[in-house]
Write a protein that holds these residues in place. Sequence first.
Motif, PDB file in Angstrom:
ATOM      1  N   ILE A 150      29.148  31.569  16.920  1.00  0.00           N
ATOM      2  CA  ILE A 150      27.691  31.549  16.999  1.00  0.00           C
ATOM      3  C   ILE A 150      27.264  32.387  18.204  1.00  0.00           C
ATOM      4  N   TYR A 194      24.009  34.203  20.376  1.00  0.00           N
ATOM      5  CA  TYR A 194      22.591  33.933  20.642  1.00  0.00           C
ATOM      6  C   TYR A 194      22.050  34.914  21.670  1.00  0.00           C
ATOM      7  N   GLU A 225      21.510  35.295  10.197  1.00  0.00           N
ATOM      8  CA  GLU A 225      20.818  35.609  11.448  1.00  0.00           C
ATOM      9  C   GLU A 225      19.342  35.257  11.319  1.00  0.00           C
ATOM     10  N   TRP A 258      27.458  35.774   7.297  1.00  0.00           N
ATOM     11  CA  TRP A 258      26.632  35.692   8.492  1.00  0.00           C
ATOM     12  C   TRP A 258      25.209  35.294   8.113  1.00  0.00           C
ATOM     13  N   TYR A 275      30.659  32.785   9.850  1.00  0.00           N
ATOM     14  CA  TYR A 275      31.815  32.019   9.364  1.00  0.00           C
ATOM     15  C   TYR A 275      32.786  32.965   8.672  1.00  0.00           C
ATOM     16  N   VAL A 280      19.502  33.903  16.877  1.00  0.00           N
ATOM     17  CA  VAL A 280      20.758  33.172  16.754  1.00  0.00           C
ATOM     18  C   VAL A 280      21.473  33.669  15.499  1.00  0.00           C
ATOM     19  N   ARG A 281      22.781  33.816  15.587  1.00  0.00           N
ATOM     20  CA  ARG A 281      23.565  34.329  14.459  1.00  0.00           C
ATOM     21  C   ARG A 281      24.861  33.535  14.289  1.00  0.00           C
ATOM     22  N   PRO A 282      24.892  32.530  13.402  1.00  0.00           N
ATOM     23  CA  PRO A 282      26.157  31.875  13.048  1.00  0.00           C
ATOM     24  C   PRO A 282      26.971  32.778  12.115  1.00  0.00           C
ATOM     25  N   GLY A 301      27.848  33.685  23.383  1.00  0.00           N
ATOM     26  CA  GLY A 301      28.342  33.116  22.139  1.00  0.00           C
ATOM     27  C   GLY A 301      29.236  31.921  22.386  1.00  0.00           C
TER      28      GLY A 301
END
Length: 433
Positions: free
Chosen positions: A319, A321, A366, A364, A355, A351-353, A310
Motif C-alpha cells: 500500500i 500513499y 488507486e 492495483w 495485490y 492511496v494505492r493498494p 508505503g
Amino acid sequence: MIKVKKLPLAVAVATSLISFSSLAETENNNTQLEELTKRIQELETKVQETDYIYDQQPAVLTPDFEPPAGLVFSGYARYGAHYADSDAAYVEVGSSGRSVGRLGNEYNGGEVQLARAAKTDSGMLWDVVVMFDQWGNKAWGSEGGVNLKKMYAGATNIFESQPELYLWAGRDFHQRPQQGLNDYFWMTHDGQGGGFNNLTLGGIKLDMGFVGQVDSATGALGNDNGKYALTSKLHGIDLGIGNLDLYANYGFASKQAGEDLQDEKAWQVGAVLGLGASNKFVFKYADGADDSVFDLAGDKKVIYASLEGGVNPSSNLFIDYLASYKKLSGENVKMPWEAENTERSEYSAIVRPMYNWDEVHSTWLEAGYAMEDHVSGFEKKGWKVTLSQNVSMGGLPWSRPMLRFYVTAGDVTASEQEKVDTLTAGAMFEAWW
C-alpha cells in the motif's frame, strides 16, 4: 533498473570453442587447458549483469563503476490507448503533478538514452550521454515533438583527494527530485551548463551546478534563452531516523531574456527527510518561483510539504500513499477573474493498494482527492478512482516492463464552472530499462 550485459553469451561460447579447438593441436595440453579455463572464467565474469539505474534522475558515475563494453541503451516510456467517453480525458486539479493520482491518468511519452563509458589506465572514468524524448504533454515536451534532452560528458576519479567527485558539462537532466504517486518533479532545472557532484565535505556531500534554460520555442534544440540557475544540494546527512538532503537554488536572467526579466530574481530552498526505510517528508519554499527558479515569477511565493511512503502488510499486499499541501501567494498566482493580490491553498491525498497474485499478475486500485481553495472564495475539487489489472516481469510493484489494462472514473467541480466528468478505459505499457 537496467541490466546491461557486458558481452553476449554467444560470443563467450564461440570464443571458448575456438580456444578448445586450438588446444587439441598443441603439445602442452595442460598449460593450454589452464589458460582456456581462465579465459572462460573471465568471459563469464563479463557476462555477469551490472546495475545501471534509470529513474529519470541525472546519472552520476562512481569510482567503483565498471564500464560495460559497447553502448548502454536505457530509457523510460509509457504508451497506449486512452479511450475517453466523457467530458475530459484526464482528471486535473492543482499544480502538483497528477494530484489525484497518476494511475490511468497519464500522458503518453518516453525517453531513449545511449551512453558510452570508458576507464583510463589511471582509473579515471568517463561517460558521454545522449537522450531524445517525446511527450504528449506540452508541460513536459514542446511544440517540436522530439527533443534533444541530453548531450553531455562527465568524469570521475580525477583527483586522488576526491575520488568520488564527478565533473560534468553539457545538457542534462538537472536537479529533479520526483514523487511517485503524483508524478511530480517538485524541483526541476533541466538545461545546459556544468557542475560537479559528490564533493566530500567530512561526512556529507555537495553538488553544485550552473545551468541555462534551453530555448524550447521549436523543441529543446536551441541555445540558452537568457534564464540561468545556480543550484546546490547537500546530501548524505545521517540523522539516525533517515538521511537528510538539503537544496538551495538561485535564478536570474541576462539581457538575452529581455528587459522585463533582466532585473528579476528567484530562489528556492528545500529538504527531504527519510523516515525509516520507506517513508519521507518533503518541504519546499520558493520566492519568485514554484518548481523552477527559471520561472522568474515576480512576487510569487510557494510553500510545499508532503508525506509519502508505503507499507507492506503481507508478502503479496503493498500500500503506497501520498498526502501534500501547497500554498501559493502573490500577484502571479491570480486567476483571470480574481483580484491582483490573491492566494490559494492546494490539498491532495492519494492511496494505492497493490495485490500481487503471483510473479506475473497483479491488481492495483488507486484513489485520489484534490482541492484548490482560493481566498477569493473560488473552489475547485476533484476525485479519481482507477482499477488496473497488470502483467509484469517479477510480480512486484516496481517490476517492469508492465502491461496495464485499466478503467478510470472521476470528476472535477468548480464554484463557477459546471461539473466535468471523466470516464476512461485504456491499455498501456510502462517500462524503464
